[in-house]
Design a protein around this motif. Structure first.
Motif, PDB file in Angstrom:
ATOM      1  N   LEU A 219       0.827  -1.202   0.000  1.00  0.00           N
ATOM      2  CA  LEU A 219       0.000   0.000   0.000  1.00  0.00           C
ATOM      3  C   LEU A 219       0.867   1.260   0.000  1.00  0.00           C
ATOM      4  O   LEU A 219       0.605   2.208  -0.750  1.00  0.00           O
ATOM      5  CB  LEU A 219      -0.916  -0.007   1.227  1.00  0.00           C
ATOM      6  N   LEU A 220       1.907   1.256   0.805  1.00  0.00           N
ATOM      7  CA  LEU A 220       2.806   2.412   0.846  1.00  0.00           C
ATOM      8  C   LEU A 220       3.515   2.599  -0.499  1.00  0.00           C
ATOM      9  O   LEU A 220       3.694   3.727  -0.968  1.00  0.00           O
ATOM     10  CB  LEU A 220       3.841   2.231   1.965  1.00  0.00           C
ATOM     11  N   ALA A 221       3.897   1.505  -1.097  1.00  0.00           N
ATOM     12  CA  ALA A 221       4.568   1.584  -2.393  1.00  0.00           C
ATOM     13  C   ALA A 221       3.620   2.099  -3.478  1.00  0.00           C
ATOM     14  O   ALA A 221       3.987   2.955  -4.287  1.00  0.00           O
ATOM     15  CB  ALA A 221       5.117   0.216  -2.774  1.00  0.00           C
ATOM     16  N   ASP A 222       2.394   1.588  -3.478  1.00  0.00           N
ATOM     17  CA  ASP A 222       1.438   1.960  -4.524  1.00  0.00           C
ATOM     18  C   ASP A 222       0.954   3.400  -4.380  1.00  0.00           C
ATOM     19  O   ASP A 222       0.831   4.126  -5.369  1.00  0.00           O
ATOM     20  CB  ASP A 222       0.234   1.010  -4.498  1.00  0.00           C
ATOM     21  N   ARG A 223       0.663   3.813  -3.162  1.00  0.00           N
ATOM     22  CA  ARG A 223       0.048   5.129  -2.973  1.00  0.00           C
ATOM     23  C   ARG A 223       1.060   6.246  -2.792  1.00  0.00           C
ATOM     24  O   ARG A 223       0.822   7.373  -3.224  1.00  0.00           O
ATOM     25  CB  ARG A 223      -0.892   5.093  -1.760  1.00  0.00           C
ATOM     26  N   LEU A 224       2.160   5.947  -2.105  1.00  0.00           N
ATOM     27  CA  LEU A 224       3.117   7.004  -1.784  1.00  0.00           C
ATOM     28  C   LEU A 224       4.471   6.828  -2.452  1.00  0.00           C
ATOM     29  O   LEU A 224       5.304   7.730  -2.406  1.00  0.00           O
ATOM     30  CB  LEU A 224       3.311   7.085  -0.258  1.00  0.00           C
ATOM     31  N   GLY A 225       4.707   5.666  -3.023  1.00  0.00           N
ATOM     32  CA  GLY A 225       6.008   5.398  -3.618  1.00  0.00           C
ATOM     33  C   GLY A 225       7.114   5.304  -2.585  1.00  0.00           C
ATOM     34  O   GLY A 225       8.275   5.617  -2.879  1.00  0.00           O
ATOM     35  N   THR A 226       6.771   4.852  -1.376  1.00  0.00           N
ATOM     36  CA  THR A 226       7.758   4.752  -0.298  1.00  0.00           C
ATOM     37  C   THR A 226       7.770   3.338   0.259  1.00  0.00           C
ATOM     38  O   THR A 226       6.937   2.498  -0.094  1.00  0.00           O
ATOM     39  CB  THR A 226       7.436   5.731   0.850  1.00  0.00           C
ATOM     40  N   THR A 227       8.726   3.100   1.136  1.00  0.00           N
ATOM     41  CA  THR A 227       8.810   1.828   1.851  1.00  0.00           C
ATOM     42  C   THR A 227       8.471   2.075   3.317  1.00  0.00           C
ATOM     43  O   THR A 227       8.491   3.218   3.779  1.00  0.00           O
ATOM     44  CB  THR A 227      10.222   1.229   1.747  1.00  0.00           C
ATOM     45  N   PRO A 228       8.142   1.029   4.073  1.00  0.00           N
ATOM     46  CA  PRO A 228       7.851   1.225   5.500  1.00  0.00           C
ATOM     47  C   PRO A 228       9.021   1.886   6.225  1.00  0.00           C
ATOM     48  O   PRO A 228      10.190   1.686   5.875  1.00  0.00           O
ATOM     49  CB  PRO A 228       7.617  -0.199   6.002  1.00  0.00           C
ATOM     50  N   GLY A 229       8.696   2.659   7.251  1.00  0.00           N
ATOM     51  CA  GLY A 229       9.708   3.339   8.030  1.00  0.00           C
ATOM     52  C   GLY A 229      10.473   2.402   8.944  1.00  0.00           C
ATOM     53  O   GLY A 229      10.165   1.207   9.028  1.00  0.00           O
ATOM     54  N   PRO A 230      11.481   2.917   9.650  1.00  0.00           N
ATOM     55  CA  PRO A 230      12.345   2.084  10.482  1.00  0.00           C
ATOM     56  C   PRO A 230      11.588   1.274  11.533  1.00  0.00           C
ATOM     57  O   PRO A 230      11.923   0.103  11.766  1.00  0.00           O
ATOM     58  CB  PRO A 230      13.285   3.099  11.143  1.00  0.00           C
ATOM     59  N   ALA A 231      10.584   1.863  12.175  1.00  0.00           N
ATOM     60  CA  ALA A 231       9.870   1.142  13.232  1.00  0.00           C
ATOM     61  C   ALA A 231       9.155  -0.084  12.677  1.00  0.00           C
ATOM     62  O   ALA A 231       9.232  -1.177  13.258  1.00  0.00           O
ATOM     63  CB  ALA A 231       8.876   2.080  13.918  1.00  0.00           C
ATOM     64  N   LEU A 232       8.481   0.087  11.545  1.00  0.00           N
ATOM     65  CA  LEU A 232       7.785  -1.059  10.951  1.00  0.00           C
ATOM     66  C   LEU A 232       8.769  -2.108  10.445  1.00  0.00           C
ATOM     67  O   LEU A 232       8.540  -3.314  10.595  1.00  0.00           O
ATOM     68  CB  LEU A 232       6.887  -0.591   9.805  1.00  0.00           C
ATOM     69  N   ARG A 233       9.865  -1.672   9.858  1.00  0.00           N
ATOM     70  CA  ARG A 233      10.848  -2.633   9.353  1.00  0.00           C
ATOM     71  C   ARG A 233      11.485  -3.428  10.489  1.00  0.00           C
ATOM     72  O   ARG A 233      11.692  -4.640  10.378  1.00  0.00           O
ATOM     73  CB  ARG A 233      11.926  -1.913   8.538  1.00  0.00           C
ATOM     74  N   THR A 234      11.768  -2.767  11.585  1.00  0.00           N
ATOM     75  CA  THR A 234      12.333  -3.453  12.749  1.00  0.00           C
ATOM     76  C   THR A 234      11.352  -4.473  13.292  1.00  0.00           C
ATOM     77  O   THR A 234      11.726  -5.612  13.619  1.00  0.00           O
ATOM     78  CB  THR A 234      12.705  -2.438  13.843  1.00  0.00           C
ATOM     79  N   LEU A 235      10.100  -4.087  13.384  1.00  0.00           N
ATOM     80  CA  LEU A 235       9.076  -5.016  13.871  1.00  0.00           C
ATOM     81  C   LEU A 235       8.928  -6.200  12.914  1.00  0.00           C
ATOM     82  O   LEU A 235       8.774  -7.346  13.355  1.00  0.00           O
ATOM     83  CB  LEU A 235       7.744  -4.273  14.021  1.00  0.00           C
ATOM     84  N   HIS A 236       9.000  -5.929  11.626  1.00  0.00           N
ATOM     85  CA  HIS A 236       8.910  -7.009  10.637  1.00  0.00           C
ATOM     86  C   HIS A 236      10.049  -8.001  10.821  1.00  0.00           C
ATOM     87  O   HIS A 236       9.838  -9.232  10.779  1.00  0.00           O
ATOM     88  CB  HIS A 236       8.936  -6.417   9.226  1.00  0.00           C
ATOM     89  N   ALA A 237      11.260  -7.501  11.043  1.00  0.00           N
ATOM     90  CA  ALA A 237      12.404  -8.385  11.261  1.00  0.00           C
ATOM     91  C   ALA A 237      12.200  -9.234  12.511  1.00  0.00           C
ATOM     92  O   ALA A 237      12.523 -10.437  12.532  1.00  0.00           O
ATOM     93  CB  ALA A 237      13.680  -7.565  11.383  1.00  0.00           C
ATOM     94  N   GLU A 238      11.635  -8.637  13.567  1.00  0.00           N
ATOM     95  CA  GLU A 238      11.363  -9.401  14.785  1.00  0.00           C
ATOM     96  C   GLU A 238      10.325 -10.482  14.538  1.00  0.00           C
ATOM     97  O   GLU A 238      10.453 -11.603  15.044  1.00  0.00           O
ATOM     98  CB  GLU A 238      10.881  -8.453  15.884  1.00  0.00           C
TER      99      GLU A 238
END
Length: 263
Positions: A219-238
């Motif tokens: 959704l972030l990629a399609d609508r904003l052309g961005t990737t998840p921020g550091p907090a979401l990426r860290t949580l994803h790795a966990e």
């Protein structure tokens, strides 16, 4: 008349000390009370009142029309409810007499409680704050969009903090329905999405959390052309580590003693 409370988080109302509503009839009258209640205890210049009450349709005799409207408001609320001061008018009330300002105070108190490591107090105070909302804020203000949007943002901040407190108290199951509804309404709000992923993880639904992260990423990629921020990426790795470790832990428990036959 003993008036102690004003509501502007929804349809504008004045309440007596026992909670009985006082009739405040007419859109202009409610608009005037809204403008004054936004600034309790402060003098609001007549020009500001005319601009905010009548917006783009001011009367020909604006001072006279405003004076007449103030007279009607005094008849509804009591002669001392609105004071005339230095070319303007003042609602004789404190900030805590108005639900919007009480909401702000309670929200700040809840945020401080959570920061101080007291999620139980934060949850109680924020419940009281959010219970003050009776509908769209400043509903009787003609040109309300910008100011109302600011308070809706403040409400969302309070909801996030309340849900953070719920997770800190170990209540992810109770938080999930509200988190799901809010994430559906605000799909690009990364802090909310992170709270939802944490709640899913804490209820043992790691696979659902990973799938939800992937939806947010797309959704972030399609609508904003961005990737998840550091907090979401860290949580994803966990979440990935947790998901990968779970099967190994299960196998490890079975093979802890290789000489003991499996049950």
């Amino acid at each position: 008349m003993d008036l102690v409370r004003y509501r502007i988080l929804g349809t504008t109302q004045a309440l007596q000390s026992d909670g009985t509503p006082v009739p405040v009839g007419g859109a202009r009258l409610r608009a005037l009370l809204t403008v004054l209640a936004l600034r309790p205890g402060r003098t609001v210049p007549a020009a500001v009142l005319v601009d905010e009450v009548w917006s783009e349709d001011p009367p020909a005799d604006a001072p006279g029309a405003l004076q007449a409207l103030v007279g009607r408001l005094r008849r509804a609320l009591g002669p001392d409810a609105v004071a005339s001061v230095n070319g303007g008018y003042r609602l004789t009330a404190t900030r805590d007499d108005v639900d919007l300002h009480r909401f702000e105070r309670l929200t700040d108190e809840g945020v401080r409680a959570l920061a101080d490591g007291d999620p139980a107090k934060a949850a109680d105070v924020l419940d009281d704050a959010l219970a003050l909302w009776q509908g769209p804020p400043l509903a009787d203000l003609p040109d309300r969009a910008a100011e109302a949007a600011r308070w809706e943002t403040r409400r969302l901040d309070a909801q996030r903090t309340r849900l953070t407190a719920a997770l800190a108290l170990g209540r992810p199951d109770a938080a999930l329905p509200d988190l799901t509804a809010l994430c559906d309404t605000h799909p690009l709000d990364e802090p909310l999405q992170a709270l939802r992923l944490r709640a899913l993880r804490d209820t043992g639904r790691t696979a659902e959390a990973l799938a939800a992260y992937e939806r947010v990423r797309r959704l972030l990629a399609d609508r904003l052309g961005t990737t998840p921020g550091p907090a979401l990426r860290t949580l994803h790795a966990e979440l990935l580590r947790f998901d990968q470790a779970a099967p190994r832990q299960g196998r490890g428990e079975l093979s802890e003693n290789p000489h003991e036959p499996a049950a």
